[in-house]
Design a protein around this motif. Structure first.
Motif, PDB file in Angstrom:
ATOM      1  N   LEU A  50       6.193  19.553  -2.001  1.00  0.00           N
ATOM      2  CA  LEU A  50       6.168  20.176  -0.679  1.00  0.00           C
ATOM      3  C   LEU A  50       6.769  19.284   0.397  1.00  0.00           C
ATOM      4  CD1 LEU A  50       2.578  21.745  -0.735  1.00  0.00           C
ATOM      5  CD2 LEU A  50       4.758  22.775  -1.417  1.00  0.00           C
ATOM      6  N   SER A  51       7.036  18.027   0.056  1.00  0.00           N
ATOM      7  CA  SER A  51       7.579  17.094   1.044  1.00  0.00           C
ATOM      8  C   SER A  51       8.927  16.563   0.569  1.00  0.00           C
ATOM      9  CB  SER A  51       6.606  15.929   1.259  1.00  0.00           C
ATOM     10  OG  SER A  51       7.172  14.962   2.106  1.00  0.00           O
ATOM     11  N   PRO A  52       9.967  16.677   1.389  1.00  0.00           N
ATOM     12  CA  PRO A  52      11.281  16.159   0.977  1.00  0.00           C
ATOM     13  C   PRO A  52      11.359  14.636   1.026  1.00  0.00           C
ATOM     14  CG  PRO A  52      11.390  17.007   3.205  1.00  0.00           C
ATOM     15  CD  PRO A  52      10.022  17.338   2.701  1.00  0.00           C
ATOM     16  N   ALA A  53      10.478  14.006   1.783  1.00  0.00           N
ATOM     17  CA  ALA A  53      10.538  12.552   1.943  1.00  0.00           C
ATOM     18  C   ALA A  53       9.889  11.862   0.747  1.00  0.00           C
ATOM     19  CB  ALA A  53       9.833  12.138   3.228  1.00  0.00           C
ATOM     20  N   PRO A  54      10.530  10.833   0.195  1.00  0.00           N
ATOM     21  CA  PRO A  54       9.921  10.092  -0.908  1.00  0.00           C
ATOM     22  C   PRO A  54       8.767   9.229  -0.407  1.00  0.00           C
ATOM     23  CG  PRO A  54      11.954   9.029  -0.235  1.00  0.00           C
ATOM     24  CD  PRO A  54      11.851  10.311   0.567  1.00  0.00           C
ATOM     25  N   ARG A  55       7.903   8.850  -1.308  1.00  0.00           N
ATOM     26  CA  ARG A  55       6.789   7.969  -0.943  1.00  0.00           C
ATOM     27  C   ARG A  55       7.328   6.565  -0.714  1.00  0.00           C
ATOM     28  NH1 ARG A  55       2.360  11.115  -1.964  1.00  0.00           N
ATOM     29  NH2 ARG A  55       2.512  12.581  -3.707  1.00  0.00           N
ATOM     30  N   THR A  56       6.776   5.903   0.283  1.00  0.00           N
ATOM     31  CA  THR A  56       7.242   4.563   0.643  1.00  0.00           C
ATOM     32  C   THR A  56       6.083   3.575   0.620  1.00  0.00           C
ATOM     33  OG1 THR A  56       6.904   5.050   2.992  1.00  0.00           O
ATOM     34  CG2 THR A  56       9.107   5.441   2.075  1.00  0.00           C
ATOM     35  N   VAL A  57       6.425   2.319   0.484  1.00  0.00           N
ATOM     36  CA  VAL A  57       5.431   1.245   0.451  1.00  0.00           C
ATOM     37  C   VAL A  57       5.297   0.638   1.844  1.00  0.00           C
ATOM     38  CG1 VAL A  57       4.822  -0.994  -0.532  1.00  0.00           C
ATOM     39  CG2 VAL A  57       5.908   0.746  -1.967  1.00  0.00           C
ATOM     40  N   ALA A  58       4.056   0.494   2.285  1.00  0.00           N
ATOM     41  CA  ALA A  58       3.784  -0.201   3.547  1.00  0.00           C
ATOM     42  C   ALA A  58       3.207  -1.579   3.223  1.00  0.00           C
ATOM     43  CB  ALA A  58       2.796   0.598   4.394  1.00  0.00           C
ATOM     44  N   TRP A  59       3.438  -2.522   4.108  1.00  0.00           N
ATOM     45  CA  TRP A  59       2.936  -3.880   3.935  1.00  0.00           C
ATOM     46  C   TRP A  59       2.003  -4.207   5.094  1.00  0.00           C
ATOM     47  CZ3 TRP A  59       4.742  -7.102  -0.153  1.00  0.00           C
ATOM     48  CH2 TRP A  59       5.764  -6.542  -0.913  1.00  0.00           C
ATOM     49  N   PHE A  60       0.918  -4.905   4.803  1.00  0.00           N
ATOM     50  CA  PHE A  60       0.021  -5.354   5.864  1.00  0.00           C
ATOM     51  C   PHE A  60      -0.611  -6.686   5.453  1.00  0.00           C
ATOM     52  CE2 PHE A  60      -2.669  -2.947   2.984  1.00  0.00           C
ATOM     53  CZ  PHE A  60      -3.862  -3.664   2.943  1.00  0.00           C
ATOM     54  N   PRO A  61      -0.970  -7.513   6.421  1.00  0.00           N
ATOM     55  CA  PRO A  61      -1.549  -8.830   6.099  1.00  0.00           C
ATOM     56  C   PRO A  61      -2.977  -8.698   5.581  1.00  0.00           C
ATOM     57  CG  PRO A  61      -1.495  -8.484   8.471  1.00  0.00           C
ATOM     58  CD  PRO A  61      -0.760  -7.337   7.868  1.00  0.00           C
ATOM     59  N   PHE A  62      -3.242  -9.368   4.473  1.00  0.00           N
ATOM     60  CA  PHE A  62      -4.584  -9.399   3.891  1.00  0.00           C
ATOM     61  C   PHE A  62      -4.834 -10.828   3.410  1.00  0.00           C
ATOM     62  CE2 PHE A  62      -7.491  -7.561   0.349  1.00  0.00           C
ATOM     63  CZ  PHE A  62      -8.621  -7.880   1.095  1.00  0.00           C
ATOM     64  N   PRO A  63      -5.162 -11.738   4.334  1.00  0.00           N
ATOM     65  CA  PRO A  63      -5.274 -13.155   3.991  1.00  0.00           C
ATOM     66  C   PRO A  63      -6.533 -13.457   3.181  1.00  0.00           C
ATOM     67  CG  PRO A  63      -5.922 -12.807   6.259  1.00  0.00           C
ATOM     68  CD  PRO A  63      -5.412 -11.487   5.763  1.00  0.00           C
ATOM     69  N   PRO A  64      -6.570 -14.585   2.491  1.00  0.00           N
ATOM     70  CA  PRO A  64      -7.779 -14.992   1.755  1.00  0.00           C
ATOM     71  C   PRO A  64      -8.986 -15.084   2.687  1.00  0.00           C
ATOM     72  CG  PRO A  64      -5.909 -16.329   1.090  1.00  0.00           C
ATOM     73  CD  PRO A  64      -5.444 -15.511   2.258  1.00  0.00           C
ATOM     74  N   GLY A  65     -10.136 -14.590   2.199  1.00  0.00           N
ATOM     75  CA  GLY A  65     -11.353 -14.590   2.991  1.00  0.00           C
ATOM     76  C   GLY A  65     -11.562 -13.341   3.817  1.00  0.00           C
ATOM     77  N   ALA A  97       0.842  -1.195   0.000  1.00  0.00           N
ATOM     78  CA  ALA A  97       0.000   0.000   0.000  1.00  0.00           C
ATOM     79  C   ALA A  97       0.876   1.243   0.000  1.00  0.00           C
ATOM     80  CB  ALA A  97      -0.919   0.016   1.213  1.00  0.00           C
ATOM     81  N   VAL A  98       0.464   2.220  -0.780  1.00  0.00           N
ATOM     82  CA  VAL A  98       1.063   3.553  -0.729  1.00  0.00           C
ATOM     83  C   VAL A  98      -0.071   4.517  -0.417  1.00  0.00           C
ATOM     84  CG1 VAL A  98       2.271   5.373  -1.972  1.00  0.00           C
ATOM     85  CG2 VAL A  98       2.876   2.968  -2.381  1.00  0.00           C
ATOM     86  N   ASN A  99       0.069   5.209   0.708  1.00  0.00           N
ATOM     87  CA  ASN A  99      -0.984   6.121   1.143  1.00  0.00           C
ATOM     88  C   ASN A  99      -0.566   7.553   0.853  1.00  0.00           C
ATOM     89  OD1 ASN A  99      -3.207   7.289   2.274  1.00  0.00           O
ATOM     90  ND2 ASN A  99      -2.793   6.634   4.364  1.00  0.00           N
ATOM     91  N   CYS A 100      -1.413   8.241   0.105  1.00  0.00           N
ATOM     92  CA  CYS A 100      -1.162   9.644  -0.241  1.00  0.00           C
ATOM     93  C   CYS A 100      -2.217  10.518   0.419  1.00  0.00           C
ATOM     94  CB  CYS A 100      -1.172   9.824  -1.754  1.00  0.00           C
ATOM     95  SG  CYS A 100      -0.030   8.761  -2.657  1.00  0.00           S
ATOM     96  N   GLY A 101      -2.203  10.539   1.752  1.00  0.00           N
ATOM     97  CA  GLY A 101      -3.109  11.395   2.500  1.00  0.00           C
ATOM     98  C   GLY A 101      -4.533  10.910   2.583  1.00  0.00           C
ATOM     99  N   HIS A 102      -4.787   9.643   2.280  1.00  0.00           N
ATOM    100  CA  HIS A 102      -6.148   9.104   2.288  1.00  0.00           C
ATOM    101  C   HIS A 102      -6.454   8.468   3.634  1.00  0.00           C
ATOM    102  CE1 HIS A 102      -9.666   6.736   0.892  1.00  0.00           C
ATOM    103  NE2 HIS A 102      -9.739   7.650  -0.053  1.00  0.00           N
ATOM    104  N   PRO A 103      -7.718   8.454   4.094  1.00  0.00           N
ATOM    105  CA  PRO A 103      -8.034   7.742   5.343  1.00  0.00           C
ATOM    106  C   PRO A 103      -7.652   6.271   5.232  1.00  0.00           C
ATOM    107  CG  PRO A 103      -9.873   9.154   4.689  1.00  0.00           C
ATOM    108  CD  PRO A 103      -8.901   9.164   3.554  1.00  0.00           C
ATOM    109  N   PRO A 104      -7.103   5.683   6.289  1.00  0.00           N
ATOM    110  CA  PRO A 104      -6.676   4.280   6.217  1.00  0.00           C
ATOM    111  C   PRO A 104      -7.876   3.347   6.078  1.00  0.00           C
ATOM    112  CG  PRO A 104      -6.538   5.069   8.464  1.00  0.00           C
ATOM    113  CD  PRO A 104      -6.850   6.267   7.617  1.00  0.00           C
ATOM    114  N   PRO A 105      -7.678   2.200   5.412  1.00  0.00           N
ATOM    115  CA  PRO A 105      -8.777   1.234   5.294  1.00  0.00           C
ATOM    116  C   PRO A 105      -8.940   0.437   6.581  1.00  0.00           C
ATOM    117  CG  PRO A 105      -6.824   0.383   4.217  1.00  0.00           C
ATOM    118  CD  PRO A 105      -6.467   1.769   4.700  1.00  0.00           C
ATOM    119  N   TYR A 106     -10.044  -0.313   6.648  1.00  0.00           N
ATOM    120  CA  TYR A 106     -10.309  -1.177   7.801  1.00  0.00           C
ATOM    121  C   TYR A 106     -10.287  -2.628   7.343  1.00  0.00           C
ATOM    122  CZ  TYR A 106     -11.703   2.913  10.493  1.00  0.00           C
ATOM    123  OH  TYR A 106     -11.707   4.114  11.154  1.00  0.00           O
TER     124      TYR A 106
END
Length: 375
Positions: free
Chosen positions: A293-308, A260-269
């Protein structure tokens, strides 16, 4: 777009709105005119006082088919009223022929005005129908009907612009089955309604192209950033305001870990066995169009999303919706009761519950996407 059961026809609310027309709202307006004529005529004949006359009220009846019926129905109503008024006044004359002439002239003139008004209304409705059909074609190019199925996920949800007469707004979504897995975009353009469509269309076009080309999610997001920047440069030349876009971009492949790459969006549930939790994506980052406006590059986050499991992503039209008491909509609490039902049922329950919470008063575009992982 309303939530639908599996197997239900893919027909959006916008398309169904085009199919309907006020012209067909009343099948037989003449029946109502005749039904209204009978009591007026009976009362006219029953009143002994010749100074009290009700029959002139009949000249108002053609206004009803003029509002809901066709030109032919309106003309028939005018003819019917003229015949009835003439018959009643011949049977029970007015004090003078002058009064009779006034009533007949008024009935004729108002009847002609009703027919002309009906013609204008129908012409206006047809023009609006053509405009609405064009908007539906635009919507098909921008947002695909839900649900959307790929080899990884089923995506369903609800999409409702804040402006009731608009079919598209500032919230956007897209799902692309790429060589690198399924990629999803949830976005919210600054502003609402038609002025936000330009930036939304630019971002959607860039996502559809780059999702299948770019091997990494950060490269994909860079393409989206450039698309929004180019759109803003064009908007500046035409005198339109520049806009930014909050977005959440997901990459779902064969791994149980989702990118996931979040660009200021509300996080999912995330809905699975156990309590509902907001996905922790770290620093939300700046919206698309504001990377400089931001010196930091965009980064990828990882989270578990199992089948079902089910992922629910909502725009701020849901997360910041307020009830009549001013309380925010308790999204996380509500989602906890819907963890074991299908995506379309989650979307349906969320739509109904949000409507009850806000008493039908929505101040922003409402988008809620429900993603069920299938593999």
């Amino acid at each position: 777009m309303a939530a639908r059961a599996p197997g239900a026809p893919l027909k959006s609310g916008a398309e169904s709105g085009v199919a309907s027309s006020p012209i067909g709202a009343v099948k037989a307006p003449m029946a109502y005119v005749v039904a209204a004529t009978v009591p007026i005529v009976l009362l006219e004949l029953m009143i002994d006082d010749r100074t009290v006359r009700l029959v002139p009220l009949l000249i108002l009846l053609p206004a009803f088919p003029a509002v809901v019926g066709s030109v032919r129905q309106t003309a028939c109503a005018v003819g019917w009223v003229l015949i009835v008024i003439t018959a009643v006044l011949v049977y029970r004359p007015l004090p003078s022929s002058y009064n009779f002439a006034i009533v007949m002239v008024l009935a004729f003139v108002l009847g002609v005005l009703c027919v002309v008004t009906c013609q204008w209304r129908i012409r206006r409705e047809r023009e609006l129908l053509r405009v609405r059909s064009t908007a539906v074609a635009l919507q098909r190019q921008m947002l695909r009907p839900l649900p959307i199925l790929t080899d990884r996920v089923i995506v369903d949800g609800v999409y409702r612009p804040v402006e009731a007469d608009r079919l598209v707004g500032g919230d956007v979504y897209e799902v692309v089955a790429s060589p690198y897995g399924t990629r999803l975009l949830f976005g919210d353009v600054q502003g609402k309604g038609l002025p936000a469509i330009g930036a939304a269309f630019a971002m959607l076009g860039a996502f559809r192209e780059a999702a299948s080309r770019e091997p990494t999610l950060t490269a994909l997001v860079d393409d989206l950033e450039q698309a929004v920047v180019r759109h803003n440069a064009f908007a500046q030349q035409t005198g339109e305001p520049e806009r930014f876009v909050t977005a959440l971009i997901l990459g779902i492949d064969s791994s149980t870990e989702t990118q996931a790459v979040n660009c200021g969006h509300p996080p999912p549930y995330l809905l699975k066995a156990g309590p509902v939790t907001a996905v922790q994506l770290g620093d939300p980052g700046v919206p698309l169009g504001l990377a400089d406006l931001s010196p930091a590059p965009r980064t990828v986050a990882w989270f578990p999303f199992p089948p079902g499991a089910t992922l629910v992503s909502c725009s701020d039209g849901v997360t910041e919706a307020r009830g009549i008491t001013g309380a925010f909509y308790p999204l996380e609490e509500r989602l906890g009761a819907w963890a074991d039902i299908s995506p379309w049922e989650v979307a349906e329950h969320l739509t109904e519950d949000l409507g009850r919470h806000t008493a039908g008063e929505h101040r922003d575009d409402i988008t809620a996407l429900v993603v069920r992982r299938t593999d």
